[in-house]
Design a protein around this motif. Structure first.
Motif, mmCIF file in Angstrom:
data_model
loop_
_atom_site.group_PDB
_atom_site.id
_atom_site.type_symbol
_atom_site.label_atom_id
_atom_site.label_comp_id
_atom_site.label_asym_id
_atom_site.label_seq_id
_atom_site.Cartn_x
_atom_site.Cartn_y
_atom_site.Cartn_z
ATOM 1 N N LEU A 445 0.815 -1.213 0.000
ATOM 2 C CA LEU A 445 0.000 0.000 0.000
ATOM 3 C C LEU A 445 0.851 1.265 0.000
ATOM 4 N N ILE A 446 1.966 1.233 0.734
ATOM 5 C CA ILE A 446 2.775 2.446 0.843
ATOM 6 C C ILE A 446 3.892 2.491 -0.195
ATOM 7 N N GLN A 447 4.026 1.407 -0.990
ATOM 8 C CA GLN A 447 5.158 1.335 -1.923
ATOM 9 C C GLN A 447 5.136 2.475 -2.942
ATOM 10 N N TYR A 448 3.989 2.709 -3.559
ATOM 11 C CA TYR A 448 3.942 3.701 -4.633
ATOM 12 C C TYR A 448 4.043 5.139 -4.114
ATOM 13 N N PRO A 449 3.351 5.507 -3.021
ATOM 14 C CA PRO A 449 3.561 6.861 -2.492
ATOM 15 C C PRO A 449 5.011 7.124 -2.086
ATOM 16 N N ILE A 450 5.651 6.125 -1.468
ATOM 17 C CA ILE A 450 7.042 6.298 -1.042
ATOM 18 C C ILE A 450 7.966 6.379 -2.254
ATOM 19 N N LYS A 451 7.695 5.553 -3.279
ATOM 20 C CA LYS A 451 8.510 5.614 -4.488
ATOM 21 C C LYS A 451 8.378 6.980 -5.154
ATOM 22 N N TRP A 452 7.155 7.519 -5.160
ATOM 23 C CA TRP A 452 6.926 8.830 -5.770
ATOM 24 C C TRP A 452 7.653 9.936 -5.009
ATOM 25 N N LEU A 453 7.738 9.789 -3.689
ATOM 26 C CA LEU A 453 8.391 10.812 -2.870
ATOM 27 C C LEU A 453 9.907 10.674 -2.880
ATOM 28 N N PHE A 454 10.413 9.434 -2.820
ATOM 29 C CA PHE A 454 11.853 9.239 -2.609
ATOM 30 C C PHE A 454 12.542 8.490 -3.747
ATOM 31 N N GLY A 455 11.819 8.132 -4.798
ATOM 32 C CA GLY A 455 12.430 7.484 -5.943
ATOM 33 C C GLY A 455 12.901 6.073 -5.647
ATOM 34 N N THR A 456 14.055 5.728 -6.209
ATOM 35 C CA THR A 456 14.591 4.369 -6.076
ATOM 36 C C THR A 456 14.876 4.002 -4.620
ATOM 37 N N ILE A 457 15.352 4.990 -3.851
ATOM 38 C CA ILE A 457 15.632 4.740 -2.421
ATOM 39 C C ILE A 457 14.359 4.316 -1.710
ATOM 40 N N GLY A 458 13.255 4.984 -1.996
ATOM 41 C CA GLY A 458 11.979 4.628 -1.380
ATOM 42 C C GLY A 458 11.521 3.241 -1.772
ATOM 43 N N ARG A 459 11.737 2.891 -3.076
ATOM 44 C CA ARG A 459 11.348 1.565 -3.531
ATOM 45 C C ARG A 459 12.166 0.482 -2.841
ATOM 46 N N LEU A 460 13.465 0.693 -2.712
ATOM 47 C CA LEU A 460 14.319 -0.271 -2.011
ATOM 48 C C LEU A 460 13.900 -0.433 -0.549
ATOM 49 N N ALA A 461 13.562 0.674 0.083
ATOM 50 C CA ALA A 461 13.194 0.632 1.503
ATOM 51 C C ALA A 461 11.917 -0.167 1.710
ATOM 52 N N THR A 462 10.879 0.085 0.890
ATOM 53 C CA THR A 462 9.603 -0.610 1.081
ATOM 54 C C THR A 462 9.685 -2.076 0.694
ATOM 55 N N ARG A 463 10.336 -2.373 -0.439
ATOM 56 C CA ARG A 463 10.437 -3.766 -0.878
ATOM 57 C C ARG A 463 11.334 -4.568 0.064
ATOM 58 N N GLY A 464 12.317 -3.891 0.685
ATOM 59 C CA GLY A 464 13.201 -4.599 1.611
ATOM 60 C C GLY A 464 12.472 -5.097 2.835
ATOM 61 N N ILE A 465 11.420 -4.388 3.278
ATOM 62 C CA ILE A 465 10.655 -4.825 4.456
ATOM 63 C C ILE A 465 9.956 -6.137 4.174
ATOM 64 N N ASN A 466 9.316 -6.232 3.006
ATOM 65 C CA ASN A 466 8.598 -7.461 2.661
ATOM 66 C C ASN A 466 9.558 -8.570 2.279
ATOM 67 N N ALA A 467 10.685 -8.196 1.650
ATOM 68 C CA ALA A 467 11.635 -9.215 1.194
ATOM 69 C C ALA A 467 12.338 -9.896 2.350
ATOM 70 N N THR A 468 12.439 -9.234 3.477
ATOM 71 C CA THR A 468 13.116 -9.806 4.660
ATOM 72 C C THR A 468 12.121 -9.958 5.805
ATOM 73 N N LEU A 469 10.953 -10.521 5.493
ATOM 74 C CA LEU A 469 9.874 -10.623 6.480
ATOM 75 C C LEU A 469 10.267 -11.466 7.685
ATOM 76 N N SER A 470 11.150 -12.444 7.488
ATOM 77 C CA SER A 470 11.578 -13.270 8.621
ATOM 78 C C SER A 470 12.263 -12.439 9.689
ATOM 79 N N THR A 472 11.934 -8.631 9.673
ATOM 80 C CA THR A 472 11.147 -7.431 9.968
ATOM 81 C C THR A 472 9.853 -7.762 10.716
ATOM 82 N N GLY A 473 9.285 -8.951 10.455
ATOM 83 C CA GLY A 473 8.016 -9.316 11.102
ATOM 84 C C GLY A 473 8.084 -9.311 12.620
ATOM 85 N N PRO A 474 9.021 -10.047 13.244
ATOM 86 C CA PRO A 474 9.117 -10.023 14.706
ATOM 87 C C PRO A 474 9.417 -8.640 15.270
ATOM 88 N N ALA A 475 10.287 -7.866 14.571
ATOM 89 C CA ALA A 475 10.618 -6.529 15.078
ATOM 90 C C ALA A 475 9.391 -5.628 15.088
#
Length: 839
Positions: A445-470, A472-475
């Motif tokens: 849900l937040i991927q596209y707004p963050i990408k629009w605001l911060f570009g590639t850095i925003g995309r890496l940040a949002t996708r990294g949360i889901n990509a490392t769920l093992s 980020t989930g407990p934290a």
């Protein structure tokens, strides 16, 4: 051999990641410290009460009680003459002050005390003669004397119902190291009657009866007096504060639950960081059970060290919490002096067991997961994340089932406070299991707004949360729980405070109120001068007055607070009824046919409108019909209200405790207030004169003081949570060193990497805050509508303050930012080649 190598490898890993181990130890230590501190403070309060009651009651089995004015001395004389075979002793009991400290003054007859108490058994016969003959002489415990810097022969000034009396300490009793009867002063009964102005009256008659003596004494006892079993009355008094202490214990367990999440995070990251090592060990012959045992053993040692540190910290913290607990109990329930901490072995053992059990339960899942992985796939990140995503439906089902169980417990557990807390913890655990399943959806849900605001850095940040769920989930789950706890407790306290403020605003219909600062009697509030109401009515600007008399009466349900009130024309607006009332309630009330009862009294005694209550009157037991149930937040013990003129006729008591003054329209409050203070100053007895708003402000100040300990526990939970989040996020970022190094090697600048990591931690904090709002609101609803009602009998609407939500979101962002700051700086400054080589 393999097991020893596994343990050695684990030791080396913990040594290389010492900061992670230290934070885990600190988190569990804080959780155990909070639980032990609250447990020791509660135990000390209960122990102080039990010791005081045991020493005061001695071998007393029953007591004879009367109305609000006590018992006439003639009743004791008749008892001794006509029932001489019974062991009996008269007692006068009151409240006095030495400086700011409150004491119980116990007036005893040394000649009748031998079968009951040892406090008046003095070795010096001359001293006994002095006690019987000397005026203004008393005894004090050696412990209290040492604590106050007093000794035998000293003189002290007692403040008794706003007047002072100088008394002499004739002797000390007890041992200096034992806090027996700390807070109790003992004197001859005649001296106590003089000091307390209870001439010719007793508070009770103590008895030591055999079972066959009870019924004949009840038949002999004149009307207007009641024979009560001592154990039952003491138990009823002690149970007053049980709900309050249970609430504190449950809140402290919340801190331990957050500490459990910290252990889970630590064990999870430890397993993730060593998957390659575990795979190699498995290929070399290590069995799954050996691996499982080694991981549990490592976490057990961490938990043991944290628990031992928590025990010491808990004892120190308990000393600070002790005065908060005692002050709250004195404000709300009964007077008890708690001057020393009781290090009960069962509380210490319970703290150790809770700490170790929490550690083992929290680390069992990561240990089990490590044993289920095939050695060939341990280095494949995709396999790890695939397993994490495949577990999401199971976590979702288990979480929904646990929350459903909590709903059933809340709905069908009747009035059980413990089951209410069990329901609360089921909701908390179930919701925290749902959090990892909701993280991927939020990330998308937040991927596209963050990408629009911060570009590639925003995309890496949002996708990294889901990509490392093992990872980020407990934290995010742990941070969600901490924020939800602050939201839930914040909404509860804010709702309670708002409701109390509204209730006081409605109840205090008068413009000015007059009362005595404090009372020396435990049965009735100190009365005002008889001529005061007449003189106040003559003052210019005064329209009318209302009068009240506060007393404690005996009922079929035990002691009950009674307010006998003489209503003014506007006093009726001060009552807000819960549900329906009997028809023509005020007309029937004015005739004395009805009584009104408060909501807590109705709840605790299972009473409804139309039911009856039985009260002890001078003419025997009398039944009164309940006309209505009104909201009242002044006491969770409950309150009965009846017309003062009918109370005066039935109990033969015309005294007035409080006076409410109602002004004419367009009358200046300050002018009349000055006139009232001038009028009251002419009386020898100091009186308290306060305006409506002053009472409201003072009452809310007492409310805030009462909930100080709740706020302290809230801050302690936040402290435990912050340590957990710091540990989790630092481990999360540092464990991703290889991924960050690859990004640096492909062209990402240190500044961009710093921004990407910082943005990711802030997004994780934002997710945790958003997910915490529903859980926090749910916790508040359970605390307000389930826990609060079952504990105290109060019902109130929920008040959702936007400021509480903003504070929670701000805390989440600050916690995430601080937790990600160090690893961000470290990763940004590390050379890619070095990070790749280390990994």
């Amino acid at each position: 051999m393999v097991g020893s190598r596994l343990r050695l490898a684990g030791f080396r890993h913990q040594r290389r990641h010492a900061w992670q181990t230290v934070l885990a130890i600190l988190g569990i230590a804080l959780g155990v410290a909070v639980v032990m501190a609250v447990g020791l403070a509660n135990q000390s309060a209960s122990r102080a009460f039990a010791i005081t009651m045991e020493q005061i009651s001695g071998r007393v089995t029953h007591q004879i009680l009367g109305g609000p004015n006590g018992l006439p001395e003639q009743l004791y004389t008749q008892l001794r003459l006509q029932q001489s075979h019974l062991k009996s002793a008269p007692v006068v009991e009151g409240v006095v002050h030495i400086g700011e400290e409150q004491f119980t003054l116990l007036g005893l007859d040394p000649l009748s005390e031998q079968p009951f108490r040892t406090v008046t058994q003095l070795p010096d016969a001359g001293l006994l003669a002095r006690i019987l003959t000397q005026e203004n002489g008393l005894l004090i415990s050696a412990y209290t004397a040492k604590r106050l810097g007093l000794s035998a022969g000293d003189q002290v000034t007692l403040d008794i119902t706003a007047r002072t009396s100088v008394v002499e300490i004739m002797a000390l009793f007890g041992e200096q190291q034992g806090a027996v009867l700390d807070g109790v002063l003992v004197s001859d009964i005649a001296t106590a009657q003089t000091l307390l102005a209870q001439f010719g009256m007793l508070d009770r008659i103590d008895l030591a009866l055999r079972p066959d003596q009870i019924a004949p004494l009840q038949q002999w006892l004149p009307k207007g007096f009641q024979l009560v079993e001592t154990g039952q009355r003491t138990s009823a008094m002690e149970n007053m504060s049980k709900a309050f202490q249970t609430n504190l214990s449950a809140m402290s367990l919340l801190a331990l639950l957050v500490g459990g999440f910290l252990i889970y995070n630590t064990a999870t990251f430890s397993v993730l960081q060593r998957r390659r090592q575990f795979g190699i060990m498995r290929l070399l012959g290590a069995t799954r059970s050996e691996l499982f045992q080694v991981i549990l053993f490592e976490q057990f040692l961490i938990g043991l060290i944290g628990t031992l540190i928590g025990m010491g910290a808990g004892i120190l913290l308990a000393r600070e919490l002790l005065w908060l607990v005692s002050r709250t109990i004195n404000d709300l329930y009964y007077t008890v002096t708690i001057s020393r901490l009781d290090l009960a072995p069962e509380i210490l053992l319970a703290g150790v067991m809770l700490g170790l059990l929490t550690t083992l339960l929290a680390s069992a899942a990561p240990a089990w997961e490590a044993t289920r992985s095939r050695p060939q796939s341990v280095n494949r990140r995709s396999v790890i994340e695939q397993q994490s995503h495949r577990a999401l439906p199971w976590l979702l089902l288990i979480g929904l089932f646990t929350m459903g169980l909590g709903l059933l417990l809340a709905k069908f557990s009747d009035r059980s406070l413990l089951l209410g807390f069990a329901a609360l913890f089921c909701f908390i655990v179930g919701y925290c299991l749902l959090v990892p399943a909701m993280v991927p959806t939020l990330s998308r849900l937040i991927q596209y707004p963050i990408k629009w605001l911060f570009g590639t850095i925003g995309r890496l940040a949002t996708r990294g949360i889901n990509a490392t769920l093992s990872r980020t989930g407990p934290a995010i789950s742990a941070l969600t729980l901490a924020i939800a706890a602050t939201i839930g407790m914040g909404i509860m306290v804010d709702s309670f405070r708002t409701t109390v403020g509204q209730w006081l605003g409605q109840t205090l219909q008068g413009d000015i109120y007059i009362s005595v600062p404090h009372s020396s009697s435990k049965r009735a509030s100190a009365p005002l001068p008889e001529e005061l109401p007449t003189e106040v009515l003559k003052l210019p600007g005064v329209k009318e007055i209302s009068t009240g008399r506060h007393v404690t009466l005996e009922s079929a349900h035990g002691p009950v607070n009674m307010l006998a009130i003489g209503l003014s024309s506007t006093s009726y607006r001060g009552f807000n009824f819960k549900g329906d009332t009997l028809a023509n309630i005020w007309q029937q009330f004015s005739t004395g046919k009805l009584v009104l009862i408060s909501e807590p009294y109705a709840y605790h005694n299972r009473l409804q409108v139309g039911d009856s209550v039985t009260l002890l009157t001078p003419d025997g037991n009398r039944v009164f019909t309940i006309g209505g149930i009104f909201y009242d937040y002044g006491s969770d013990r409950g309150l009965l209200v009846m017309p003062r003129e009918h109370y005066a006729a039935i109990w033969r008591d015309n005294q007035v405790t409080t006076l409410g003054i109602y002004l004419k329209q367009q009358t200046a409050l300050d002018t009349v207030l000055s006139k009232v203070k001038e009028t009251t100053s002419r009386f020898e007895m100091p009186l308290t004169v306060r305006a409506n708003q002053e009472i409201l402000k003072h009452s809310l100040a007492i409310f805030d003081r009462t909930f100080t300990i709740t706020q302290v526990l809230r801050l302690l939970v936040i402290a435990v949570a912050f340590v957990g989040i710091l540990s989790a996020m630092m481990a999360l970022q540092l464990e991703r060193a290889k991924e960050h190094a690859i990004l640096r090697a492909t062209g990402l600048t240190p500044r961009q990497l710093l921004g990407q990591i910082t943005l990711q931690t802030l997004l994780m904090g934002l997710m945790a805050a958003l997910l915490a709002i529903p859980l926090g609101w749910l916790m508040a609803e359970i605390l307000i509508h389930v826990i609060n009602v079952r504990a105290f009998g109060w019902s109130m609407p929920s008040q959702l303050s936007p400021s509480i939500l903003m504070e929670a979101i701000l805390f989440a962002q600050i916690a995430a930012l601080l937790a990600g700051l160090y690893p961000s700086l470290r990763m940004a400054r590390t050379r890619p080649a070095l990070a790749l080589r280390e990994e």
